[in-house]
Design an enzyme around this catalytic site. Structure first.
Site, PDB file in Angstrom:
ATOM      1  N   HIS A 140     -25.409 -27.946 -20.354  1.00 13.29           N
ATOM      2  CA  HIS A 140     -25.385 -29.316 -20.842  1.00 13.29           C
ATOM      3  C   HIS A 140     -26.711 -30.027 -20.573  1.00 13.29           C
ATOM      4  CE1 HIS A 140     -20.849 -29.021 -19.751  1.00 13.29           C
ATOM      5  NE2 HIS A 140     -21.090 -28.447 -20.914  1.00 13.29           N
ATOM      6  N   LYS A 179     -30.770 -34.427 -12.226  1.00 11.10           N
ATOM      7  CA  LYS A 179     -29.577 -34.173 -11.416  1.00 11.10           C
ATOM      8  C   LYS A 179     -29.988 -33.579 -10.073  1.00 11.10           C
ATOM      9  CE  LYS A 179     -26.677 -32.986 -15.383  1.00 11.10           C
ATOM     10  NZ  LYS A 179     -25.906 -31.918 -16.042  1.00 11.10           N
ATOM     11  N   TYR A 210     -22.712 -33.935  -7.529  1.00 13.29           N
ATOM     12  CA  TYR A 210     -24.075 -34.124  -8.007  1.00 13.29           C
ATOM     13  C   TYR A 210     -24.356 -35.575  -8.341  1.00 13.29           C
ATOM     14  CZ  TYR A 210     -21.860 -33.076 -12.575  1.00 13.29           C
ATOM     15  OH  TYR A 210     -21.034 -33.043 -13.674  1.00 13.29           O
ATOM     16  N   ASP A 266     -17.556 -25.809 -24.510  1.00 14.84           N
ATOM     17  CA  ASP A 266     -18.620 -24.895 -24.098  1.00 14.84           C
ATOM     18  C   ASP A 266     -18.554 -23.573 -24.865  1.00 14.84           C
ATOM     19  OD1 ASP A 266     -19.553 -26.796 -22.344  1.00 14.84           O
ATOM     20  OD2 ASP A 266     -18.720 -25.844 -20.560  1.00 14.84           O
TER      21      ASP A 266
END
Length: 185
Positions: free
Chosen positions: A62, A72, A132, A168
């Site tokens: 992603h 991130k 995260y 996905d």
């Protein structure tokens, strides 16, 4: 903290330095001064937590397009996962290259994922939990997905996934037609 540059321009594995005794340990996982000294993002607007029950589950790859491109900071807080990043920035010296590393509750490593990278992970244990931080708010209109086995990148996953989300599983190959702004590229 120890900042280990990866083979990808601007991406790091970050290792907390444990200070301990018979009671246990203490470690910093973020310090604005240390991140800033390495030229890394220091302001995060969102913290995300995911739990994946089944080993062999793949989430990703992603990314978000500008102006919502995300940096991130990823850590596995329970179990283990194999974290993977792909440099999509066309003017980067590592464009099209990937890097992967095991993140686990035991090794406490963190992956720093700069703007312009796709990100995903494959769980190596049951009940793998990731935490995260991101520096941009989630923007569904800017979200993009790259197929986990896109031959352009030839990622060497540690095992074949046994589970993917419908989204996905239906991800396309990377579209090289998008050109990142120079500020990200």
């Amino acid at each position: 903290m120890l900042f280990h540059p990866t083979e990808l321009d601007g991406a790091f594995l970050i290792e907390p330095e444990l200070r301990g005794d018979q009671r246990g340990f203490f470690a910093r996982i973020f310090c604005e001064r240390e991140f800033s000294a390495h030229g890394l993002v220091t302001e995060y607007v969102q913290a995300n937590n995911s739990l994946t029950a089944t080993p062999g589950t793949l989430r990703g790859l992603h990314y978000q397009l500008p102006p919502n491109a995300e940096t991130k900071l990823v850590r596995c807080v329970r179990g283990s996962l194999w974290d993977c990043i792909v440099d999509l920035r066309p003017h980067s010296p590592t464009h099209g290259k990937w890097f992967g590393a095991e993140l686990s509750a035991d090794n406490r490593l963190m992956m720093y994922v700069p703007h312009g990278f796709a990100h995903g992970f494959l769980t190596l244990s049951a009940d793998a939990e990731a935490l995260y931080l991101v520096d941009q708010f989630y923007a569904p209109e800017s979200e993009r997905i790259v197929r986990w086995d896109d031959p352009r990148f030839a990622i060497e996953w540690p095992r074949r996934p046994v589970s993917l989300s419908e989204k996905d599983a239906g991800a396309p190959d990377f579209d090289p037609g998008y050109h990142w702004p120079e500020s990200i590229a």
